[in-house]
Design a protein around this motif. Structure first.
Motif, PDB file in Angstrom:
ATOM      1  N   ALA A  39     -15.021   2.985  -2.536  1.00 56.04           N
ATOM      2  CA  ALA A  39     -14.476   3.352  -1.232  1.00 56.04           C
ATOM      3  C   ALA A  39     -13.593   2.229  -0.686  1.00 56.04           C
ATOM      4  CB  ALA A  39     -15.609   3.651  -0.254  1.00 56.04           C
ATOM      5  N   ALA A  40     -12.674   2.601   0.173  1.00 52.44           N
ATOM      6  CA  ALA A  40     -11.898   1.611   0.923  1.00 52.44           C
ATOM      7  C   ALA A  40     -12.713   1.196   2.137  1.00 52.44           C
ATOM      8  CB  ALA A  40     -10.564   2.211   1.352  1.00 52.44           C
ATOM      9  N   PHE A  41     -12.476  -0.013   2.629  1.00 52.79           N
ATOM     10  CA  PHE A  41     -13.156  -0.405   3.862  1.00 52.79           C
ATOM     11  C   PHE A  41     -12.304  -1.387   4.663  1.00 52.79           C
ATOM     12  CE2 PHE A  41     -15.095  -3.034   0.454  1.00 52.79           C
ATOM     13  CZ  PHE A  41     -14.763  -4.314   0.884  1.00 52.79           C
ATOM     14  N   VAL A  42     -12.503  -1.321   5.973  1.00 53.78           N
ATOM     15  CA  VAL A  42     -11.927  -2.285   6.909  1.00 53.78           C
ATOM     16  C   VAL A  42     -13.108  -3.004   7.538  1.00 53.78           C
ATOM     17  CG1 VAL A  42     -10.484  -2.632   8.949  1.00 53.78           C
ATOM     18  CG2 VAL A  42      -9.953  -0.791   7.330  1.00 53.78           C
ATOM     19  N   LEU A  43     -13.028  -4.337   7.581  1.00 50.46           N
ATOM     20  CA  LEU A  43     -14.202  -5.147   7.873  1.00 50.46           C
ATOM     21  C   LEU A  43     -13.910  -6.154   8.984  1.00 50.46           C
ATOM     22  CD1 LEU A  43     -17.038  -6.241   7.058  1.00 50.46           C
ATOM     23  CD2 LEU A  43     -15.886  -7.562   5.267  1.00 50.46           C
ATOM     24  N   ILE A  44     -14.703  -6.106  10.050  1.00 51.42           N
ATOM     25  CA  ILE A  44     -14.707  -7.150  11.079  1.00 51.42           C
ATOM     26  C   ILE A  44     -15.947  -7.998  10.856  1.00 51.42           C
ATOM     27  CG2 ILE A  44     -14.822  -7.673  13.547  1.00 51.42           C
ATOM     28  CD1 ILE A  44     -13.587  -4.952  14.105  1.00 51.42           C
ATOM     29  N   SER A  45     -15.784  -9.298  10.742  1.00 49.32           N
ATOM     30  CA  SER A  45     -16.934 -10.171  10.562  1.00 49.32           C
ATOM     31  C   SER A  45     -16.568 -11.593  10.954  1.00 49.32           C
ATOM     32  CB  SER A  45     -17.420 -10.145   9.106  1.00 49.32           C
ATOM     33  OG  SER A  45     -18.528 -11.017   8.928  1.00 49.32           O
ATOM     34  N   HIS A  46     -17.565 -12.334  11.440  1.00 49.72           N
ATOM     35  CA  HIS A  46     -17.378 -13.760  11.700  1.00 49.72           C
ATOM     36  C   HIS A  46     -17.783 -14.587  10.491  1.00 49.72           C
ATOM     37  CE1 HIS A  46     -21.677 -13.079  12.495  1.00 49.72           C
ATOM     38  NE2 HIS A  46     -21.809 -14.296  12.007  1.00 49.72           N
ATOM     39  N   ASP A  47     -18.355 -13.955   9.470  1.00 45.84           N
ATOM     40  CA  ASP A  47     -18.919 -14.650   8.320  1.00 45.84           C
ATOM     41  C   ASP A  47     -17.810 -14.921   7.303  1.00 45.84           C
ATOM     42  OD1 ASP A  47     -20.200 -15.274   5.851  1.00 45.84           O
ATOM     43  OD2 ASP A  47     -22.042 -14.316   6.553  1.00 45.84           O
ATOM     44  N   ARG A  48     -17.336 -16.162   7.252  1.00 43.84           N
ATOM     45  CA  ARG A  48     -16.226 -16.524   6.377  1.00 43.84           C
ATOM     46  C   ARG A  48     -16.548 -16.240   4.909  1.00 43.84           C
ATOM     47  NH1 ARG A  48     -12.439 -20.408   8.164  1.00 43.84           N
ATOM     48  NH2 ARG A  48     -12.703 -21.038  10.333  1.00 43.84           N
TER      49      ARG A  48
ATOM     50  N   GLN B  66      -3.040 -10.280   1.237  1.00 44.28           N
ATOM     51  CA  GLN B  66      -3.906 -11.336   0.731  1.00 44.28           C
ATOM     52  C   GLN B  66      -5.225 -11.256   1.484  1.00 44.28           C
ATOM     53  OE1 GLN B  66      -1.288 -14.687   1.665  1.00 44.28           O
ATOM     54  NE2 GLN B  66      -1.033 -15.060  -0.528  1.00 44.28           N
ATOM     55  N   GLY B  67      -6.295 -11.622   0.812  1.00 43.73           N
ATOM     56  CA  GLY B  67      -7.602 -11.597   1.450  1.00 43.73           C
ATOM     57  C   GLY B  67      -7.757 -12.707   2.476  1.00 43.73           C
ATOM     58  N   PHE B  68      -8.932 -12.730   3.108  1.00 44.19           N
ATOM     59  CA  PHE B  68      -9.178 -13.683   4.187  1.00 44.19           C
ATOM     60  C   PHE B  68      -9.081 -15.129   3.711  1.00 44.19           C
ATOM     61  CE2 PHE B  68     -12.043 -16.413   6.593  1.00 44.19           C
ATOM     62  CZ  PHE B  68     -11.520 -16.252   7.872  1.00 44.19           C
ATOM     63  N   GLU B  69      -9.309 -15.374   2.443  1.00 47.20           N
ATOM     64  CA  GLU B  69      -9.245 -16.732   1.921  1.00 47.20           C
ATOM     65  C   GLU B  69      -7.912 -17.396   2.243  1.00 47.20           C
ATOM     66  OE1 GLU B  69      -9.839 -19.049  -2.379  1.00 47.20           O
ATOM     67  OE2 GLU B  69      -9.946 -16.860  -2.246  1.00 47.20           O
ATOM     68  N   HIS B  70      -6.849 -16.605   2.332  1.00 45.33           N
ATOM     69  CA  HIS B  70      -5.508 -17.137   2.589  1.00 45.33           C
ATOM     70  C   HIS B  70      -5.072 -16.941   4.041  1.00 45.33           C
ATOM     71  CE1 HIS B  70      -5.044 -17.538  -1.769  1.00 45.33           C
ATOM     72  NE2 HIS B  70      -5.524 -16.312  -1.871  1.00 45.33           N
ATOM     73  N   PHE B  71      -5.968 -16.430   4.896  1.00 47.10           N
ATOM     74  CA  PHE B  71      -5.560 -16.074   6.253  1.00 47.10           C
ATOM     75  C   PHE B  71      -5.049 -17.264   7.048  1.00 47.10           C
ATOM     76  CE2 PHE B  71      -7.065 -16.089  10.731  1.00 47.10           C
ATOM     77  CZ  PHE B  71      -6.069 -15.271  11.253  1.00 47.10           C
ATOM     78  N   GLU B  72      -5.780 -18.361   7.046  1.00 51.70           N
ATOM     79  CA  GLU B  72      -5.427 -19.473   7.925  1.00 51.70           C
ATOM     80  C   GLU B  72      -4.080 -20.083   7.547  1.00 51.70           C
ATOM     81  OE1 GLU B  72      -9.057 -21.657   7.504  1.00 51.70           O
ATOM     82  OE2 GLU B  72      -9.747 -21.054   9.494  1.00 51.70           O
TER      83      GLU B  72
ATOM     84  N   PRO C 155      -6.053   4.141  -0.474  1.00 44.97           N
ATOM     85  CA  PRO C 155      -7.281   4.195  -1.292  1.00 44.97           C
ATOM     86  C   PRO C 155      -7.542   2.843  -1.959  1.00 44.97           C
ATOM     87  CG  PRO C 155      -5.930   6.140  -1.675  1.00 44.97           C
ATOM     88  CD  PRO C 155      -5.098   5.220  -0.838  1.00 44.97           C
ATOM     89  N   GLY C 156      -8.786   2.398  -1.925  1.00 47.18           N
ATOM     90  CA  GLY C 156      -9.150   1.138  -2.552  1.00 47.18           C
ATOM     91  C   GLY C 156      -8.887  -0.096  -1.723  1.00 47.18           C
ATOM     92  N   ASP C 157      -8.305   0.048  -0.524  1.00 48.86           N
ATOM     93  CA  ASP C 157      -8.054  -1.106   0.338  1.00 48.86           C
ATOM     94  C   ASP C 157      -9.367  -1.802   0.710  1.00 48.86           C
ATOM     95  OD1 ASP C 157      -5.359  -1.361   0.509  1.00 48.86           O
ATOM     96  OD2 ASP C 157      -5.127  -0.410   2.469  1.00 48.86           O
ATOM     97  N   ARG C 158      -9.324  -3.129   0.739  1.00 51.86           N
ATOM     98  CA  ARG C 158     -10.458  -3.933   1.213  1.00 51.86           C
ATOM     99  C   ARG C 158      -9.879  -4.922   2.202  1.00 51.86           C
ATOM    100  NH1 ARG C 158     -14.426  -4.899  -4.008  1.00 51.86           N
ATOM    101  NH2 ARG C 158     -14.691  -2.687  -4.474  1.00 51.86           N
ATOM    102  N   VAL C 159      -9.963  -4.563   3.463  1.00 47.37           N
ATOM    103  CA  VAL C 159      -9.162  -5.222   4.491  1.00 47.37           C
ATOM    104  C   VAL C 159     -10.048  -5.979   5.485  1.00 47.37           C
ATOM    105  CG1 VAL C 159      -7.423  -4.875   6.279  1.00 47.37           C
ATOM    106  CG2 VAL C 159      -7.474  -3.360   4.296  1.00 47.37           C
ATOM    107  N   ALA C 160      -9.697  -7.236   5.747  1.00 51.46           N
ATOM    108  CA  ALA C 160     -10.308  -8.004   6.831  1.00 51.46           C
ATOM    109  C   ALA C 160      -9.514  -7.750   8.106  1.00 51.46           C
ATOM    110  CB  ALA C 160     -10.301  -9.490   6.498  1.00 51.46           C
TER     111      ALA C 160
END
Length: 603
Positions: A167-176, A199-205, A31-36
């Protein structure tokens, strides 16, 4: 007390066409996940999302959704059979007294609920599918490229809605920018495995590069061990043959381990060839005006485009960005004004509708039946910037395998279609690129590569995009089409435009007001920095210096990773080692200098 997970996948295995997509895949959404959800085009992101939604059945493993939890999935190509209007489809999962929610979402996403489903465009259908999901507000939302076909204002609206949702969501996007603003965790699909970072997408690379570095170190150690064991096998086994068969078998096991290691997929071999140099002045527009059905596209618009310019066109969907570009190219006649094109122009166009691709033909046929590329019929050759190359070999440059070469284009993912269209475009010489929504569906790494090659391209670029990060990276000039015929030229990319304009993107709201009531565009205010001219120039050039040194360090590290270099060429090994130490020192000095100047500029 810990809450039960919303969704859990355990030991999932899935195979398509004989090749495993996933093996032993397990993941949990809380619950509450915000996943890239990130990964290369074709890596299985959309497939995994459909498994999570229960729309694709895995070959083995289990999918468990907590009882009472609603999992909502945004369909890419929804079936609207049986519905008269887009609004009817969007409200189909709601109670009648909740239908008002569709109207509220429709305003933010900019689609007409009264629109006929039979005449709706692909973009309208996707926006409707997104509206349906947002109006239903399930506990878990699965969003596959929700920003495609949204303009920047609608993207900003969606971003705010997702920030506020429980809501929780899982997100596919090309928009950095979209991913950075919204995500707190990252799922990374890499060669059939799914890794998770909290960690969020900001730390992905940084996370990805660290994992790859560790992987390279392990492979390097394994190669050294195999080499040492192989030397022992050659030199020492004869005297101890019976006693050391176990060691020989261990060597064979090491070699099998290395063979089983999955090789990382390289980057596409993309390049634009500038071809013949155009004239210094590419085009001039004088007093352009154009209206359709009483709607003003531009009024009294002037523009001069010089060779090497990267000009971005931004504005709401339907405001006339593509029409203005076609006027500048001489493909659409203006109602008033004129356009003068420069000399020696060789134009290549990336069409957002992918109309150049025949979905029923194979990838091979789509390349081998293109008169512009100098090939036709059943040829197995394609002319790549004037040189013949085998079709399959050229497709491999763009990360398509031989089996895909014979498959129909309709079987490709959206990102793979974009990559194929780029392959067609890059096969020809050009000095003026027109890129209409090139970023849709491309994965992050391909976007990075496209940005780099556009930076090195000798010609001129006209670009339409709603990707804010990409605009900032590429554009040197932004033309903001603000409605009611207003097209205003700003220096720089998206962030520069916003700064000069004095606020957030508000074209649709501004366009609805009478022209006389529009707010005056804010003048760009330059904050005193306290830097001398030389220091300011140095601060501007340091990021490029740091990038160059970092690239040199990477090349030296790859060279020194060769276990044979020290024994076969010790002089070269020592020079490379010394150079690496020097470049690492230079990098630290450049970073310290940049930090000092930044602090001074900030006062």
């Amino acid at each position: 007390m810990a809450k039960a997970p919303l969704l859990q996948l355990s030991d999932i295995a899935l195979t398509f066409g004989g090749d495993p997509v996933f093996e032993d895949l397990s993941l949990v959404i809380q619950p509450g996940d915000r996943v890239a959800l990130v990964g290369r085009n074709g890596s299985g992101k959309s497939t995994l999302m459909k498994v999570m939604a229960g729309l694709v059945q895995a070959d083995s493993g289990t999918r468990v959704a907590t009882p009472g939890v609603q999992v909502g999935y945004m369909e890419q190509d929804p079936s609207m059979a049986g519905y008269a209007t887009l609004g009817d489809y969007a409200a189909s999962g709601l109670d009648p007294d909740e239908a008002y929610k569709v109207e509220m979402v429709a305003e933010g996403l900019k689609f007409d609920p009264a629109g006929d489903v039979n005449t709706a465009s692909g973009g309208e259908r996707r926006r409707t599918a997104l509206a349906k999901l947002m109006a239903e507000a399930p506990e878990l939302m699965l969003l596959d490229e929700p920003t495609n076909h949204l303009d920047i204002e609608a993207i900003a609206w969606l971003e705010q809605e997702l920030k506020q949702t429980r809501a929780a969501f899982v997100l596919i996007s090309h928009d950095r920018a979209f991913l950075r603003a919204l995500t707190r965790a990252t799922l990374w699909i890499d060669r059939g495995q799914v890794r998770r970072a909290e960690q969020g997408f900001e730390h992905f690379e940084a996370w990805r590069d660290k994992l790859w570095e560790e992987e390279d170190q392990q492979r390097h150690k394994l190669n050294r061990k195999i080499k040492a064991e192989a030397r022992w096998a050659v030199e020492g086994i004869s005297a101890r043959r019976k006693r050391n068969q176990g060691r020989v078998r261990a060597l064979q096991a090491l070699r099998a381990e290395r063979a089983a290691q999955i090789k990382r997929q390289g980057t596409a071999a993309m390049a634009f060839d500038g071809g013949t140099t155009s004239g210094k002045k590419v085009m001039e527009a004088f007093g352009l005006s154009k209206s359709f059905d009483g709607k003003s596209i531009v009024r009294n618009f002037d523009l001069t485009v010089q060779r090497g310019d990267r000009i971005a066109f931004v504005g709401p969907n339907g405001v006339g960005k593509t029409t203005l570009i076609k006027m500048l190219l001489g493909q659409v006649a203006p109602d008033a004004g004129s356009v003068k094109l420069g000399t020696n122009l060789d134009i290549a166009v990336f069409d957002q509708t992918r109309a150049a691709l025949n979905p029923d033909m194979s990838l091979w046929e789509n390349l081998a039946n293109d008169p512009e590329l100098g090939v036709s019929g059943k040829s197995d050759q394609v002319m790549v910037r004037g040189q013949p190359k085998h079709v399959v070999g050229y497709l491999k440059d763009f990360l398509f395998d031989e089996a895909q070469a014979r498959a129909p284009v309709r079987a490709l993912s959206g990102g793979e279609k974009a990559r194929l269209l780029l392959a067609r475009l890059m096969a020809r010489e050009s000095n003026l690129l027109v890129l209409d929504e090139p970023t849709n569906d491309l994965d992050i790494e391909t976007l990075d590569l496209l940005q780099d090659i556009l930076g090195d391209y000798d010609g001129t670029v006209l670009l339409v995009s709603h990707d804010r990060d990409f605009l900032d990276r590429v554009a040197t000039t932004t033309i903001a089409m603000e409605g009611n015929g207003q097209a205003v030229v700003y220096a720089g990319g998206w962030s520069d435009y916003r700064t000069q304009r004095g606020g957030d993107f508000q074209e649709a709201k501004e366009a609805s007001k009478p022209l006389a009531k529009r707010e005056k565009t804010a003048e760009k205010k330059v904050k005193p920095t306290g830097l001398s001219f030389t220091e300011k120039h140095r601060l501007e050039e340091l990021p490029g210096v740091i990038d160059k040194i970092t690239a040199e360090i990477s090349k030296l590290e790859v060279l020194l990773a060769d276990p044979a270099l020290f024994t076969e060429n010790p002089v070269k090994f020592q020079k490379a080692t010394d150079a690496l130490v020097a470049r690492q020192t230079a990098l630290l000095d450049a970073e310290d200098e940049w930090l000092m100047l930044e602090e001074k500029a900030a006062g």
